[in-house]
Design a protein around this motif. Sequence first.
Motif, PDB file in Angstrom:
ATOM      1  N   THR A 126       0.863  -1.177   0.000  1.00 15.68           N
ATOM      2  CA  THR A 126       0.000   0.000   0.000  1.00 15.68           C
ATOM      3  C   THR A 126       0.907   1.237   0.000  1.00 15.68           C
ATOM      4  OG1 THR A 126      -1.887   1.014   1.084  1.00 15.68           O
ATOM      5  CG2 THR A 126      -0.170   0.190   2.528  1.00 15.68           C
ATOM      6  N   LYS A 151       1.394   3.866  12.162  1.00 20.25           N
ATOM      7  CA  LYS A 151       1.993   2.768  12.947  1.00 20.25           C
ATOM      8  C   LYS A 151       3.376   3.179  13.431  1.00 20.25           C
ATOM      9  CE  LYS A 151      -0.028  -0.808   9.937  1.00 20.25           C
ATOM     10  NZ  LYS A 151       0.248  -2.004   9.095  1.00 20.25           N
ATOM     11  N   GLY A 156       6.138  -3.344  16.718  1.00 16.56           N
ATOM     12  CA  GLY A 156       4.690  -3.559  16.816  1.00 16.56           C
ATOM     13  C   GLY A 156       4.387  -5.054  16.782  1.00 16.56           C
ATOM     14  N   TYR A 157       3.320  -5.457  17.421  1.00 15.83           N
ATOM     15  CA  TYR A 157       2.812  -6.819  17.249  1.00 15.83           C
ATOM     16  C   TYR A 157       1.360  -6.831  17.670  1.00 15.83           C
ATOM     17  CZ  TYR A 157       2.990  -7.462  22.278  1.00 15.83           C
ATOM     18  OH  TYR A 157       2.771  -7.322  23.619  1.00 15.83           O
ATOM     19  N   ASP A 158       0.594  -7.777  17.107  1.00 14.89           N
ATOM     20  CA  ASP A 158      -0.828  -7.912  17.423  1.00 14.89           C
ATOM     21  C   ASP A 158      -1.565  -6.570  17.384  1.00 14.89           C
ATOM     22  OD1 ASP A 158      -0.412 -10.585  17.676  1.00 14.89           O
ATOM     23  OD2 ASP A 158      -0.434 -10.619  19.863  1.00 14.89           O
ATOM     24  N   GLY A 159      -1.219  -5.746  16.394  1.00 15.97           N
ATOM     25  CA  GLY A 159      -1.925  -4.475  16.207  1.00 15.97           C
ATOM     26  C   GLY A 159      -1.588  -3.414  17.240  1.00 15.97           C
ATOM     27  N   ALA A 187      -1.594   4.089   3.539  1.00 15.75           N
ATOM     28  CA  ALA A 187      -2.965   4.213   3.038  1.00 15.75           C
ATOM     29  C   ALA A 187      -3.730   2.975   3.485  1.00 15.75           C
ATOM     30  CB  ALA A 187      -2.950   4.310   1.523  1.00 15.75           C
ATOM     31  N   HIS A 188      -4.949   3.179   3.979  1.00 14.48           N
ATOM     32  CA  HIS A 188      -5.763   2.041   4.419  1.00 14.48           C
ATOM     33  C   HIS A 188      -6.159   1.205   3.200  1.00 14.48           C
ATOM     34  CE1 HIS A 188      -9.461  -0.047   5.725  1.00 14.48           C
ATOM     35  NE2 HIS A 188      -8.782  -0.162   6.844  1.00 14.48           N
ATOM     36  N   VAL A 189      -6.022  -0.106   3.316  1.00 14.09           N
ATOM     37  CA  VAL A 189      -6.357  -0.995   2.209  1.00 14.09           C
ATOM     38  C   VAL A 189      -7.763  -1.553   2.423  1.00 14.09           C
ATOM     39  CG1 VAL A 189      -5.702  -3.076   0.927  1.00 14.09           C
ATOM     40  CG2 VAL A 189      -3.928  -1.680   2.028  1.00 14.09           C
ATOM     41  N   PHE A 191      -9.434  -4.235   1.761  1.00 15.05           N
ATOM     42  CA  PHE A 191      -9.139  -5.572   1.220  1.00 15.05           C
ATOM     43  C   PHE A 191     -10.367  -6.489   1.220  1.00 15.05           C
ATOM     44  CE2 PHE A 191      -7.650  -5.378   5.682  1.00 15.05           C
ATOM     45  CZ  PHE A 191      -8.462  -6.340   6.257  1.00 15.05           C
ATOM     46  N   HIS A 217      -9.020 -11.546  11.390  1.00 16.94           N
ATOM     47  CA  HIS A 217      -8.590 -10.930  12.647  1.00 16.94           C
ATOM     48  C   HIS A 217      -9.784 -10.499  13.490  1.00 16.94           C
ATOM     49  CE1 HIS A 217      -4.969 -10.730  10.207  1.00 16.94           C
ATOM     50  NE2 HIS A 217      -4.279 -10.558  11.323  1.00 16.94           N
ATOM     51  N   HIS A 220      -7.712  -6.681  15.806  1.00 19.44           N
ATOM     52  CA  HIS A 220      -6.330  -6.607  15.309  1.00 19.44           C
ATOM     53  C   HIS A 220      -5.470  -7.801  15.694  1.00 19.44           C
ATOM     54  CE1 HIS A 220      -6.805  -2.501  13.875  1.00 19.44           C
ATOM     55  NE2 HIS A 220      -7.487  -2.285  14.977  1.00 19.44           N
ATOM     56  N   GLU A 259       2.764 -11.561   4.956  1.00 23.29           N
ATOM     57  CA  GLU A 259       1.349 -11.214   5.139  1.00 23.29           C
ATOM     58  C   GLU A 259       0.908 -10.359   3.960  1.00 23.29           C
ATOM     59  OE1 GLU A 259       0.731  -9.282   8.915  1.00 23.29           O
ATOM     60  OE2 GLU A 259       1.791 -10.844  10.026  1.00 23.29           O
ATOM     61  N   PHE A 261      -2.469  -8.478   1.618  1.00 22.21           N
ATOM     62  CA  PHE A 261      -3.861  -8.053   1.452  1.00 22.21           C
ATOM     63  C   PHE A 261      -4.263  -8.410   0.020  1.00 22.21           C
ATOM     64  CE2 PHE A 261      -2.324  -4.457   4.296  1.00 22.21           C
ATOM     65  CZ  PHE A 261      -2.977  -4.892   5.440  1.00 22.21           C
ATOM     66  N   ASN A 271       1.642  -6.758   3.236  1.00 22.61           N
ATOM     67  CA  ASN A 271       1.474  -5.961   4.451  1.00 22.61           C
ATOM     68  C   ASN A 271       2.780  -5.956   5.235  1.00 22.61           C
ATOM     69  OD1 ASN A 271       0.623  -4.705   6.839  1.00 22.61           O
ATOM     70  ND2 ASN A 271      -0.255  -6.597   7.657  1.00 22.61           N
ATOM     71  N   GLU A 272       3.210  -7.104   5.663  1.00 24.58           N
ATOM     72  CA  GLU A 272       4.484  -7.146   6.395  1.00 24.58           C
ATOM     73  C   GLU A 272       5.096  -8.531   6.347  1.00 24.58           C
ATOM     74  OE1 GLU A 272       4.279  -6.378  10.564  1.00 24.58           O
ATOM     75  OE2 GLU A 272       2.624  -7.761  10.892  1.00 24.58           O
TER      76      GLU A 272
HETATM   77  N1  LIG Z   1      -2.754  -0.368   5.744  1.00 25.16           N
HETATM   78  C1  LIG Z   1      -3.710  -1.149   6.258  1.00 25.16           C
HETATM   79  N2  LIG Z   1      -4.936  -1.211   5.686  1.00 25.16           N
HETATM   80  C2  LIG Z   1      -5.920  -2.000   6.201  1.00 25.16           C
HETATM   81  N3  LIG Z   1      -5.778  -2.756   7.305  1.00 25.16           N
HETATM   82  C3  LIG Z   1      -4.579  -2.752   7.925  1.00 25.16           C
HETATM   83  C4  LIG Z   1      -3.487  -1.958   7.451  1.00 25.16           C
HETATM   84  N4  LIG Z   1      -2.429  -2.169   8.248  1.00 25.16           N
HETATM   85  C5  LIG Z   1      -2.829  -3.053   9.194  1.00 25.16           C
HETATM   86  N5  LIG Z   1      -4.122  -3.418   9.020  1.00 25.16           N
HETATM   87  C6  LIG Z   1      -4.883  -4.387   9.854  1.00 25.16           C
HETATM   88  O1  LIG Z   1      -4.269  -4.539  11.131  1.00 25.16           O
HETATM   89  C7  LIG Z   1      -3.711  -5.846  11.270  1.00 25.16           C
HETATM   90  C8  LIG Z   1      -2.394  -5.792  12.028  1.00 25.16           C
HETATM   91  O2  LIG Z   1      -1.469  -4.981  11.298  1.00 25.16           O
HETATM   92  P1  LIG Z   1       0.064  -5.378  11.116  1.00 25.16           P
HETATM   93  O3  LIG Z   1       0.154  -6.747  10.590  1.00 25.16           O
HETATM   94  O4  LIG Z   1       0.734  -4.308  10.359  1.00 25.16           O
HETATM   95  O5  LIG Z   1       0.521  -5.245  12.624  1.00 25.16           O
HETATM   96  P2  LIG Z   1       1.213  -6.119  13.697  1.00 25.16           P
HETATM   97  O6  LIG Z   1       1.034  -5.365  14.950  1.00 25.16           O
HETATM   98  O7  LIG Z   1       2.561  -6.449  13.257  1.00 25.16           O
HETATM   99  O8  LIG Z   1       0.309  -7.385  13.782  1.00 25.16           O
HETATM  100  P3  LIG Z   1       0.668  -8.931  13.847  1.00 25.16           P
HETATM  101  O9  LIG Z   1       1.690  -9.110  14.894  1.00 25.16           O
HETATM  102  O10 LIG Z   1      -0.669  -9.529  14.235  1.00 25.16           O
HETATM  103  O11 LIG Z   1       1.072  -9.328  12.478  1.00 25.16           O
HETATM  104  C9  LIG Z   1      -3.563  -6.356   9.849  1.00 25.16           C
HETATM  105  O12 LIG Z   1      -3.520  -7.774   9.808  1.00 25.16           O
HETATM  106  C10 LIG Z   1      -4.824  -5.749   9.217  1.00 25.16           C
HETATM  107  O13 LIG Z   1      -5.973  -6.477   9.603  1.00 25.16           O
END
Ligand SMILES: Nc1ncnc2c1ncn2[C@@H]1O[C@H](COP(=O)(O)OP(=O)(O)OP(=O)(O)O)[C@@H](O)[C@H]1O
Length: 382
Positions: A126, A151, A156-159, A187-189, A191, A217, A220, A259, A261, A271-272
């Motif tokens: 994105t 972010k 970061g983890y689990d949102g 940008a918000h996806v 998905f 999810h 988050h 990960e 979308f 995503n990551e």
């Molecule tokens: N840019 C985005 N657009 C839409 N949804 C998003 C976006 N970024 C994150 N999300 C939502 O938030 C969730 C967690 O985001 P992300 O994977 O970046 O974070 P995390 O804290 O590393 O989470 P995890 O440890 O669970 O992988 C994503 O799986 C998705 O559902």
Amino acid sequence: MSPGSNLVIEPGATIGILGSGQLGRMLAMAARRLGYGVAVYSPEPNSPAGQLADQTTVAAYDDTTALEAFAQSVDVVTFEFENVNAEAVAVLSRFVAVRPGGAVLHTTQHRVREKTFLASIGVPTTPWRSVKSLDELNDALQTLGTPAVLKTAGFGYDGKGQRRIDEVAEAEVAFAALGSDDLILEAHVDFVRELSVVAARGQDGRFVAYPIVENRHRNHVLDLTLAPAPLSADRVTLARALARRILDALDVVGVLAVELFEGRDGRLLVNELAPRPHNSGHFTLDACDVDQFELQLRAVCGLPLLEPRQRCPAVMANLLGEDLLGSPDYAAVLASRDVRLHLYGKAVARPGRKMGHLTALGLTIEDALSKALTARDAIRRA
Ligand SMILES: Nc1ncnc2c1ncn2[C@@H]1O[C@H](COP(=O)(O)OP(=O)(O)OP(=O)(O)O)[C@@H](O)[C@H]1O
Ligand SMILES: [Mg+2]
């Protein structure tokens, strides 16, 4: 011994694991089954992985003396927790092979570095901007528009460490809430669904991957994984190709999860990345001939990497702290032949904390999903 050397680490040797949560616990189980010793390093006493280790080092990730002693007591080091600083990896690497290597961790533990890397190899994400101040956040919101997701760039983890921004006027509050000057705005996806590819790469560059899965999810945090994802053959081929490009370019030795979308237009955006086994790969313990932890072990030890095969459709449901309040009815799950229960040995069930998971096997994905949800309800109702 350099980290890149072609080194086979035979059963009987000792695997060093940095981090001590459930991923390390399940890796320790795979290692023990194959006759390896297990040494765990983390700041947590009585940890899920420590409970299964031959030796545990309880020390901070920047304790150079403890890291040195740990490195000298093991034959290879791998990770279940990737937010370890580069210094720590450098210290370990002086004594022992570290897989995946420090460069992989450095890239994947910081969202801006990770997305810069993905762009450099032509992998779509994105649109995003690095943000270091409120002014930069306002500029980035002008460019990317709303909704957007702010972010923290690292750790970061689990949102945790993210805020959705629906209106430009929310910028100041979101910036203050995250309390960091190292951020990313994405940008918000919008998905259709979230997917992941859990893949592995060996020292010789061999690449293998599990079927692509769908992840749902809740608040988050990963709730359900549907394996395989209901995807067209061309999306499967594309997702695998993206994963392969990423693992090759990072020169990963080990398991790495991508990960994704799936956009409404059918595009796949990354995503990551997680340079280790992943929650969305837990179904492999019960549904595949080689699970993701054994695959990690095989990769880091230079043992054969088989293309894993999935035996039947499966759905994994996480068990969080709030699912296990009161006296959970584990017997209800254990009475079902097609559902397998995994608990991580964590004493305190805090809301949102990953306490365990269950995997349901089915004739179809719908069948597995209904069994997983029924089993989880049965645990909760007690
Ligand atoms: N840019 C985005 N657009 C839409 N949804 C998003 C976006 N970024 C994150 N999300 C939502 O938030 C969730 C967690 O985001 P992300 O994977 O970046 O974070 P995390 O804290 O590393 O989470 P995890 O440890 O669970 O992988 C994503 O799986 C998705 O559902
Ligand atoms: Mg994620």
